[in-house]
Design an enzyme around this catalytic site. Structure first.
Site, PDB file in Angstrom:
ATOM      1  N   GLY A  11       0.774  -1.256  -0.112  1.00 44.88           N
ATOM      2  CA  GLY A  11      -0.086   0.002   0.016  1.00 44.88           C
ATOM      3  C   GLY A  11       0.910   1.288  -0.077  1.00 44.88           C
ATOM      4  N   GLY A 136      -4.059   8.800  14.898  1.00 41.49           N
ATOM      5  CA  GLY A 136      -2.809   9.089  14.068  1.00 41.49           C
ATOM      6  C   GLY A 136      -1.472   9.004  14.870  1.00 41.49           C
ATOM      7  N   GLU A 192     -10.910   9.423   4.564  1.00 44.31           N
ATOM      8  CA  GLU A 192     -10.686   7.839   4.270  1.00 44.31           C
ATOM      9  C   GLU A 192     -11.102   7.914   2.737  1.00 44.31           C
ATOM     10  OE1 GLU A 192      -9.897   5.167   6.460  1.00 44.31           O
ATOM     11  OE2 GLU A 192      -9.358   7.273   7.577  1.00 44.31           O
ATOM     12  N   LYS A 207     -12.008   2.998  15.963  1.00 45.19           N
ATOM     13  CA  LYS A 207     -10.823   3.286  16.766  1.00 45.19           C
ATOM     14  C   LYS A 207     -11.370   3.114  18.296  1.00 45.19           C
ATOM     15  CE  LYS A 207      -8.994   6.627  13.358  1.00 45.19           C
ATOM     16  NZ  LYS A 207      -9.108   7.878  12.984  1.00 45.19           N
TER      17      LYS A 207
HETATM   18  N1  HSE Z   1      -9.917   9.592   8.192  1.00 50.74           N
HETATM   19  C1  HSE Z   1      -8.941   9.559   9.400  1.00 50.74           C
HETATM   20  C2  HSE Z   1      -9.285  10.783  10.076  1.00 50.74           C
HETATM   21  C3  HSE Z   1      -7.640   9.077   9.133  1.00 50.74           C
HETATM   22  O1  HSE Z   1      -9.804  11.809   9.409  1.00 50.74           O
HETATM   23  O2  HSE Z   1      -9.039  10.896  11.249  1.00 50.74           O
HETATM   24  C4  HSE Z   1      -7.065   8.660  10.459  1.00 50.74           C
HETATM   25  O3  HSE Z   1      -7.413   7.480  10.640  1.00 50.74           O
END
Ligand code: HSE
Length: 437
Positions: A11, A136, A192, A207
């Site tokens: 990826g 993150g 995403e 999460k």
């Molecule tokens: N799409 C996710 C966000 C990226 O906006 O937090 C991190 O997981």
């Protein structure tokens, strides 16, 4: 010096390319820290010809990530494909079965199959590291898994989606539309592949499910999360929240209650003066309340290539520093086989304060009828505010109620009652208020 640690990356999107760049740019420093070199020896992605701003010519190219996971000369398989099934699941399983360490940023995969994958990793004696999967760049997994041993967690909650926090922040600060803010979040690489996962709360739920397992030692239960996204939040809600001393955040909350564990993701009113209300833009924050430590709040960059790459590289470095014979710690802080069954608390029993925004016909008796529905359901009101909508001749009014602590069941019954009374001109808006320091 020990032999180089060989990495295979599957990826090469925003995060994968950032990981490759950080490993290249920080190669000398990482070698000093780990006592060995970290070398990307194999890669796999859909499009071979794309310019990713990093030369991967020295790495062997695999069209099939599963083949990379099984056959490449690597010590660590880094999965950055995403998705809870398909190639991501197959190649992570293949890598673990082949006895290779795995590093992944894939929250959807872990939320669905994390316990089964942890069982394989623990049986094989390899690491399954996933710091980048939650919040993150914030090291919340290491904190909960390693630094909080012996603590009993009462509640863990936080801003876990950078895209939503970015949208809500800009809607409030600049009065922009939801759509304009979402477009910018996509352009900046926060969202995403399918942004509905962000705005409808699924990404936060994935999460949260991982944090719940770490917090309470339970098996992951991502299907048992109450879920509401931010797509119904309007400028009217944001303004009303501000007038009442609150700010709207999309929170994931997991809480121990008498009837079980409550897991919920929804737009939430937090006091404007609270620390979590000061978390702006793409920044994430996680608050953990425990018996020994008290309240811990971690905050930092929650999305984007560099923030996520920082966590992935940290996970790779941990493996580089480990030595053969070192007993690897369990994936979810305790052996996967010892994770307890998850006992769900019913959302209807959730207790707290509520913000209710009603758009009503401007006619006699409406206010009294609303107050009666609240009283009939034992709901005590902290405040009621009424606004005229638009010009003097407007036939609608906005009524905003803030309740003292009550239950979800009582609020739903009261709002259903108000709706049946026929006084509403628009859908009612209900937003939960969260206690936050
Ligand atoms: N799409 C996710 C966000 C990226 O906006 O937090 C991190 O997981």
């Amino acid at each position: 010096m020990a032999e180089a640690l060989r990495i295979g990356i599957a990826g090469l999107g925003t995060v994968g390319a950032s990981v490759a760049r950080v490993l290249r740019d920080k190669s000398a420093e990482l070698t000093r820290q780990c006592g060995r070199e970290i070398v990307v020896t194999a890669v796999s992605a859909r499009d071979r010809s794309r310019d990713r701003g990093v030369d991967l010519g020295g790495a062997k190219w695999f069209d099939d990530p599963i083949e990379l996971a099984e056959k490449a000369d690597i010590d660590v398989f880094v999965e950055l494909i995403g998705g809870d099934e398909g190639a991501a699941r197959s190649c992570v399983s293949a890598a673990l079965d082949a006895g290779r360490h795995v590093v992944t940023a894939n929250k959807a995969l872990l939320a669905k199959h994390g316990v089964a994958l942890a069982e394989v990793a623990e049986k094989k004696g390899v690491l399954l590291n996933y710091e980048a999967a939650v919040a993150g760049g914030i090291p919340v997994i290491k904190t909960m898994r390693e630094a909080m041993a012996g603590n009993s967690v009462n509640r863990v909650f936080g801003i876990l989606n950078g895209t939503c926090n970015y949208i809500l922040t800009r809607m409030e600060a600049e009065g922009l539309t939801f759509e304009a803010c979402l477009k910018d979040a996509q352009r900046l690489g926060y969202a995403e592949a399918d942004p509905t996962f962000d705005i409808e709360g699924n990404d936060t739920a994935h999460k949260l499910a991982i944090l719940t397992s770490l917090a309470f030692g339970t098996r992951i239960a991502s299907d048992d999360i109450y879920l509401e996204g931010i797509s119904n939040i309007t400028q009217a809600d944001i303004r009303a929240a501000g007038e009442l001393g609150y700010r709207i955040k999309l929170l994931g909350v997991a809480q121990r209650t008498e009837s079980g564990i409550e897991q919920r993701v929804h737009p939430t009113m937090v006091p404007t003066a609270s620390v979590i209300a000061q978390v702006h833009g793409v920044t994430n924050a996680v608050a953990i309340e425990t018996d020994i430590l008290g309240e811990l709040l971690l905050s930092g960059p929650g999305a984007g290539g560099n923030a996520t790459a920082s966590a992935v590289v940290g996970d790779i470095a941990d493996i580089a520093k480990s030595r053969p014979g070192f007993q690897h710690g369990p994936v979810f802080g305790r052996p996967a086989k010892e994770l307890r069954p998850y006992k769900k608390a019913q959302m209807r029993s959730h207790a707290g304060g509520y913000f209710i925004r009603l758009t009503v016909h401007d006619r006699t008796g409406v206010f009294a009828a609303i107050a009666k529905r609240m009283a009939d359901n034992d709901i005590s009101l902290e405040s009621i505010v009424q606004h005229a909508n638009g010009s003097d001749g407007a036939t609608q009014k906005t009524v905003i109620l803030v309740t003292h602590e009550t239950t979800e069941a009582a609020v739903r019954k009261a709002v259903d009652g108000v709706t049946k009374d026929g006084h509403l001109t628009d859908k009612p808006q209900v937003i939960r208020i969260e206690r936050a320091g």
